[in-house]
Write an enzyme that holds these catalytic residues in place. Sequence first.
Site, PDB file in Angstrom:
ATOM      1  N   ASP A  90       0.724  -1.252  -0.155  1.00  0.00           N
ATOM      2  CA  ASP A  90      -0.024   0.037  -0.042  1.00  0.00           C
ATOM      3  C   ASP A  90       0.795   1.400  -0.037  1.00  0.00           C
ATOM      4  O   ASP A  90       2.120   1.068   0.242  1.00  0.00           O
ATOM      5  CB  ASP A  90      -0.972  -0.087   1.157  1.00  0.00           C
ATOM      6  CG  ASP A  90      -0.328   0.025   2.575  1.00  0.00           C
ATOM      7  OD1 ASP A  90       0.746   0.362   2.689  1.00  0.00           O
ATOM      8  OD2 ASP A  90      -0.914  -0.510   3.491  1.00  0.00           O
ATOM      9  N   SER A  91       0.405   2.264  -0.123  1.00  0.00           N
ATOM     10  CA  SER A  91       1.018   3.703  -0.346  1.00  0.00           C
ATOM     11  C   SER A  91       1.741   4.123   0.944  1.00  0.00           C
ATOM     12  O   SER A  91       2.487   5.002   0.995  1.00  0.00           O
ATOM     13  CB  SER A  91      -0.052   4.733  -0.923  1.00  0.00           C
ATOM     14  OG  SER A  91      -0.716   5.031   0.238  1.00  0.00           O
ATOM     15  N   GLY A  92       1.098   3.817   2.172  1.00  0.00           N
ATOM     16  CA  GLY A  92       1.533   4.238   3.436  1.00  0.00           C
ATOM     17  C   GLY A  92       1.025   5.380   3.929  1.00  0.00           C
ATOM     18  O   GLY A  92       0.971   5.937   4.992  1.00  0.00           O
ATOM     19  N   GLY A  93      -0.060   6.042   3.032  1.00  0.00           N
ATOM     20  CA  GLY A  93      -0.824   7.011   3.509  1.00  0.00           C
ATOM     21  C   GLY A  93      -1.648   6.985   4.495  1.00  0.00           C
ATOM     22  O   GLY A  93      -1.590   7.696   5.535  1.00  0.00           O
ATOM     23  N   PHE A  94      -2.173   5.827   4.741  1.00  0.00           N
ATOM     24  CA  PHE A  94      -3.351   5.544   5.715  1.00  0.00           C
ATOM     25  C   PHE A  94      -2.359   5.592   7.139  1.00  0.00           C
ATOM     26  O   PHE A  94      -3.002   6.103   8.288  1.00  0.00           O
ATOM     27  CB  PHE A  94      -3.966   4.224   5.537  1.00  0.00           C
ATOM     28  CG  PHE A  94      -4.757   3.868   6.743  1.00  0.00           C
ATOM     29  CD1 PHE A  94      -5.971   4.329   6.979  1.00  0.00           C
ATOM     30  CD2 PHE A  94      -4.241   3.019   7.624  1.00  0.00           C
ATOM     31  CE1 PHE A  94      -6.657   3.866   7.906  1.00  0.00           C
ATOM     32  CE2 PHE A  94      -5.242   2.476   8.877  1.00  0.00           C
ATOM     33  CZ  PHE A  94      -6.454   3.274   8.832  1.00  0.00           C
ATOM     34  N   ASP A 144      -3.052   8.761  -1.923  1.00  0.00           N
ATOM     35  CA  ASP A 144      -4.239   9.280  -2.072  1.00  0.00           C
ATOM     36  C   ASP A 144      -4.476  10.154  -0.780  1.00  0.00           C
ATOM     37  O   ASP A 144      -3.880   9.952   0.355  1.00  0.00           O
ATOM     38  CB  ASP A 144      -5.396   8.271  -2.338  1.00  0.00           C
ATOM     39  CG  ASP A 144      -5.531   7.329  -1.051  1.00  0.00           C
ATOM     40  OD1 ASP A 144      -4.509   7.119  -0.320  1.00  0.00           O
ATOM     41  OD2 ASP A 144      -6.537   6.894  -0.739  1.00  0.00           O
ATOM     42  N   GLN A 193     -11.936   7.161  -3.266  1.00  0.00           N
ATOM     43  CA  GLN A 193     -12.337   7.635  -2.038  1.00  0.00           C
ATOM     44  C   GLN A 193     -13.834   8.439  -2.420  1.00  0.00           C
ATOM     45  O   GLN A 193     -14.396   8.173  -3.252  1.00  0.00           O
ATOM     46  CB  GLN A 193     -11.463   8.781  -1.607  1.00  0.00           C
ATOM     47  CG  GLN A 193     -10.221   8.369  -1.087  1.00  0.00           C
ATOM     48  CD  GLN A 193     -10.093   7.550   0.185  1.00  0.00           C
ATOM     49  OE1 GLN A 193     -11.088   7.612   0.782  1.00  0.00           O
ATOM     50  NE2 GLN A 193      -9.201   6.715   0.101  1.00  0.00           N
ATOM     51  N   GLY A 220     -11.127   3.777   1.938  1.00  0.00           N
ATOM     52  CA  GLY A 220     -12.095   4.612   3.000  1.00  0.00           C
ATOM     53  C   GLY A 220     -13.091   4.022   3.378  1.00  0.00           C
ATOM     54  O   GLY A 220     -14.039   4.965   4.134  1.00  0.00           O
ATOM     55  N   ASP A 270      -7.976  -7.368   1.778  1.00  0.00           N
ATOM     56  CA  ASP A 270      -6.917  -7.576   2.997  1.00  0.00           C
ATOM     57  C   ASP A 270      -7.498  -7.240   4.151  1.00  0.00           C
ATOM     58  O   ASP A 270      -8.499  -6.409   4.199  1.00  0.00           O
ATOM     59  CB  ASP A 270      -5.612  -7.060   2.604  1.00  0.00           C
ATOM     60  CG  ASP A 270      -5.864  -5.550   2.949  1.00  0.00           C
ATOM     61  OD1 ASP A 270      -5.475  -5.106   4.069  1.00  0.00           O
ATOM     62  OD2 ASP A 270      -6.352  -4.504   2.239  1.00  0.00           O
ATOM     63  N   CYS A 308     -12.332 -28.244   9.163  1.00  0.00           N
ATOM     64  CA  CYS A 308     -11.161 -27.664   8.757  1.00  0.00           C
ATOM     65  C   CYS A 308      -9.943 -28.645   8.681  1.00  0.00           C
ATOM     66  O   CYS A 308     -10.033 -29.520   9.547  1.00  0.00           O
ATOM     67  CB  CYS A 308     -10.872 -26.475   9.767  1.00  0.00           C
ATOM     68  SG  CYS A 308      -9.179 -25.747   9.157  1.00  0.00           S
ATOM     69  N   CYS A 310      -6.856 -27.894   8.067  1.00  0.00           N
ATOM     70  CA  CYS A 310      -5.346 -27.002   8.209  1.00  0.00           C
ATOM     71  C   CYS A 310      -4.405 -27.952   9.105  1.00  0.00           C
ATOM     72  O   CYS A 310      -4.965 -28.994   9.871  1.00  0.00           O
ATOM     73  CB  CYS A 310      -5.692 -25.772   8.870  1.00  0.00           C
ATOM     74  SG  CYS A 310      -5.958 -25.712  10.696  1.00  0.00           S
ATOM     75  N   CYS A 313      -5.779 -28.080  12.873  1.00  0.00           N
ATOM     76  CA  CYS A 313      -6.960 -28.811  13.133  1.00  0.00           C
ATOM     77  C   CYS A 313      -6.577 -30.466  13.080  1.00  0.00           C
ATOM     78  O   CYS A 313      -7.381 -31.297  13.644  1.00  0.00           O
ATOM     79  CB  CYS A 313      -8.027 -28.214  12.301  1.00  0.00           C
ATOM     80  SG  CYS A 313      -9.052 -26.806  12.994  1.00  0.00           S
ATOM     81  N   HIS A 339      -4.092 -21.232  11.618  1.00  0.00           N
ATOM     82  CA  HIS A 339      -5.644 -21.717  11.608  1.00  0.00           C
ATOM     83  C   HIS A 339      -6.311 -20.498  10.884  1.00  0.00           C
ATOM     84  O   HIS A 339      -7.126 -20.770  10.098  1.00  0.00           O
ATOM     85  CB  HIS A 339      -6.165 -22.265  12.919  1.00  0.00           C
ATOM     86  CG  HIS A 339      -7.588 -22.368  12.898  1.00  0.00           C
ATOM     87  ND1 HIS A 339      -8.238 -23.362  12.272  1.00  0.00           N
ATOM     88  CD2 HIS A 339      -8.681 -21.565  13.205  1.00  0.00           C
ATOM     89  CE1 HIS A 339      -9.623 -23.474  12.267  1.00  0.00           C
ATOM     90  NE2 HIS A 339      -9.819 -22.013  12.880  1.00  0.00           N
TER      91      HIS A 339
END
Length: 378
Positions: A90-94, A144, A193, A220, A270, A308, A310, A313, A339
């Site tokens: 990501d851009s790092g802006g957040f 952004d 946005q 956003g 994500d 599950c 995995c 489990c 898990h």
Amino acid sequence: MEFSIDARDGEARAGTLVTAHSRIPTPVFMPVGTVGAVKALDATDLLEHLQPEIILGNTYHLYLRPGDEIVRKMGGLHGFTRFPKSFLTDSGGFQAFSLSDNVKIAEDGITFRSHLDGSPHHFTPQKVLDIQYNLGSDIMMILDDLVALPADRERIRESIERTTRWAQRSIDYHRRMQSEGIGREQAIFAIIQGGTDPEFRKISAQELCALDFDGFAIGGLSVGEPNAEMYETVEWTTRFMPEEKPRYLMGVGTPEDLVENVERGVDMFDCVMPTRNARNGTLFTSFGKIGIKAARFRTDERPVDPECDCMVCRTYSRAYLRHLFRAKELTYFRLATIHNLHYYLDLMRQIREAIRAGRFAEFKRKFYAKRSASDTLS
């Protein structure tokens, strides 16, 4: 980067996203590896037990520590972390907005202070891309202008207008750098946005989607607004996003959010929820969530989720995981994270299969039916 839609079921799409490092079936959930590692796991855990085709890294954090130049010298994120599949950064802006004090927005970018040592820094649309060139990620997000909700209409209008101007600078710079041999295998996504305002979302989507980006994100959201508002905003916004390019809903969310937003045409997700909840003792299952520290699991020999498959489990009991959690044993964090991420990744696999078979509606009905029966299953 290449993207194709292989099947549709209503607005839900099953496709394939191809980068320089992997072939990614969509819809896809991307585990979050903020500083170049998914918390509690290493590349071997990812490759042997989870097998994600793409994970997410954070430009802000990696820029501050260890520094993007160091990452570049170590072979980019792929060489540095030894995870050979795809990275989205990501851009790092957040993070600059949310973790730093006294953030200042100007026409050329944002000025902030590091949350680590208070040192001053300045991000411009071009610098954010330069950092990501050094990181070597497969998909780069542009800078952004974020808006903390609730916000007045004038601030939202200012945000989408500045976001469009920064997007134009970003795409112009990226194409110029590619012509010079830099970032040729890196895709670039813009971020729509507009809060939950339909008019502003439409304007932002139409302006950004008119530019030559490889994909588009909806940003956003999932910042405290009711779920119904988020779903309505996503459903409205996707109407103005190109069919032939991937759609990414940032920072979302719960298993229910994934199902609902796939139904509305989203391809990529994500969220820190599966990893963070794992560390806090909440485990996801096919019938809902369980709090593993509960006393009722003290002698429970069952796996976390009988449905599950995995590694956790297949191997360990609820009683053992509860013991590890209560004992503050570090092994718990690894097992619980494996898990929870397996649950998320397998949920997306089931969704893809349902879309390809034309039975997404049936899948969704069964998904919620299991949750309504959770008291008898847990």
